[in-house]
Design an enzyme around this catalytic site. Structure first.
Site, short mmCIF file in Angstrom:
data_model
loop_
_atom_site.label_atom_id
_atom_site.label_comp_id
_atom_site.label_asym_id
_atom_site.label_seq_id
_atom_site.Cartn_x
_atom_site.Cartn_y
_atom_site.Cartn_z
N LYS A 1 0.88 -1.17 0.00
CA LYS A 1 0.00 0.00 0.00
C LYS A 1 0.92 1.22 0.00
CE LYS A 1 -3.03 2.78 2.85
NZ LYS A 1 -3.92 2.89 4.01
N GLY B 1 -8.36 9.15 9.22
CA GLY B 1 -8.79 9.28 10.60
C GLY B 1 -9.82 10.38 10.84
N GLY C 1 -10.82 7.95 5.78
CA GLY C 1 -11.83 8.97 6.00
C GLY C 1 -13.22 8.44 6.28
N ASN D 1 -9.67 1.71 9.21
CA ASN D 1 -8.99 1.32 10.43
C ASN D 1 -9.59 2.01 11.65
OD1 ASN D 1 -5.46 0.83 11.25
ND2 ASN D 1 -7.18 0.85 12.61
#
Lengths: 65, 260
Positions: free
Chosen positions: B96, B157, B185, B206
């Site tokens: 990634k 986040g 997001g 996450n």
């Protein structure tokens, strides 16, 4: 000799990466290593000679997003 | 089924492994999410430390594919070296790719991203680039060989959900042959459902799970939302209309046109 190990200046006696891992108690750890921003494959650790001033990064898995 | 660089997966939810209250809750949340791919990173190990080993043992118990990231890299050289370290450490060509251009928003640097992706693809990597919703950048990434592209919904986040829906719709329409993943997001399961409804192949998240009051149940909620969004997309959503259209049949309405 003096090297930069994970961003810190340290004195080491080891002359190759395998010896360095033993000297600094990194054995039996899941690691990847870069010397002077070049990745050194595990198979080449014992043949990789260290020089004064080398920048060594010793890396392990961590949580990530 | 969904294929990432030739590997088949049934889950359309990719989950991060950071910021959980405990390692046990991380494992339980990943299991509850049904995710078959988790993101990981790599950091310096202190002398005599075994932190990396402990974490890696937890991940291996889950029997999932790992997608290492280059989080924290700000230059092409840092990102390329980090990707090469990740390949050595995790034994996967997957990466990634993050090249951060702005510390306040963690917005990807599109120029550095395209350059680093090109170098890594030539070096045999399967690149999952984290980018903004910019169509031109996505076209360039496809041109150099990215089979997967991961635009953000909003800054990492931030939990804001999809902030530029039109741009994400356009990217989906213009890149029908690329695996598109909305990454970063997303704050609520409904945000994930929206991404899947737009035709995105998967989502990666996450913090929304890890920082929930109950991460395990939130993981479950995201799992259901992703499934719902995908089923809705496959079922074919009706388009919006400007005016009302009665859902109840008009013909046979009693008192219709009754004269008072």
């Amino acid at each position: 000799m003096l090297v930069m190990l994970n961003g810190e200046r340290v004195e080491i006696a080891a002359r190759n990466l395998t010896a360095l891992l033993s000297e600094k108690d990194y054995e039996h750890t899941n690691l990847a290593i870069a010397v002077n921003q070049r990745v050194v494959p595990r198979t080449a650790w014992s043949d990789t000679t260290l020089n004064s001033g080398d920048q060594i990064e010793i890396i392990t898995p961590r949580q990530g997003g | 089924m969904l294929a990432f660089y030739g590997k088949q997966f049934s889950s359309r939810l990719l989950l991060g492994t950071a910021r959980y209250p405990s390692p046990t809750i991380m494992q339980e949340a990943i299991r509850a999410s049904g995710a078959e791919i988790v993101t990981v990173s790599l950091r310096r190990e202190s002398a005599g430390g075994r932190i990396g080993n402990a974490f890696w043992d937890l991940i291996r118990e889950l029997n999932v594919a790992v997608l290492p990231n280059t989080a924290g890299c700000h230059t092409v050289q840092e990102a390329v070296t980090t990707a090469q370290l990740a390949r050595e450490l995790f034994g996967t060509p997957w990466v990634k790719l993050e090249v951060i251009g702005d510390n306040e928003t963690l917005q990807p640097d599109p120029i550095g991203l395209v350059e680093a992706a090109g170098i890594l693809i030539k070096d045999g990597f399967d690149v999952f680039p984290y980018c903004t919703e910019d169509l031109t950048v996505a076209l360039r990434l496809r041109e150099i060989g990215c089979q997967v592209i991961m635009p953000w919904a909003a800054p990492i986040g931030s939990a804001r959900g999809i902030t530029n829906r039109d741009a994400l719709k356009l990217m989906r329409a213009r890149l029908p042959d690329v695996i598109l993943v909305v990454d970063a997001g997303l704050g609520a399961p409904s945000h994930a459902a929206e991404a899947l409804e737009l035709g995105y192949d998967a989502v990666l998240l996450n913090t929304a799970v890890a920082k929930a009051r109950d991460p395990v149940n939130m993981a479950k909620a995201f799992r259901h939302a992703v499934d719902a969004g995908r089923i809705a997309y496959e079922a074919g959503l009706m388009g919006p209309r400007d005016f009302a259209s009665p859902s109840t049949p008009v013909v046979g309405t009693p008192f219709w046109h009754a004269v008072s």
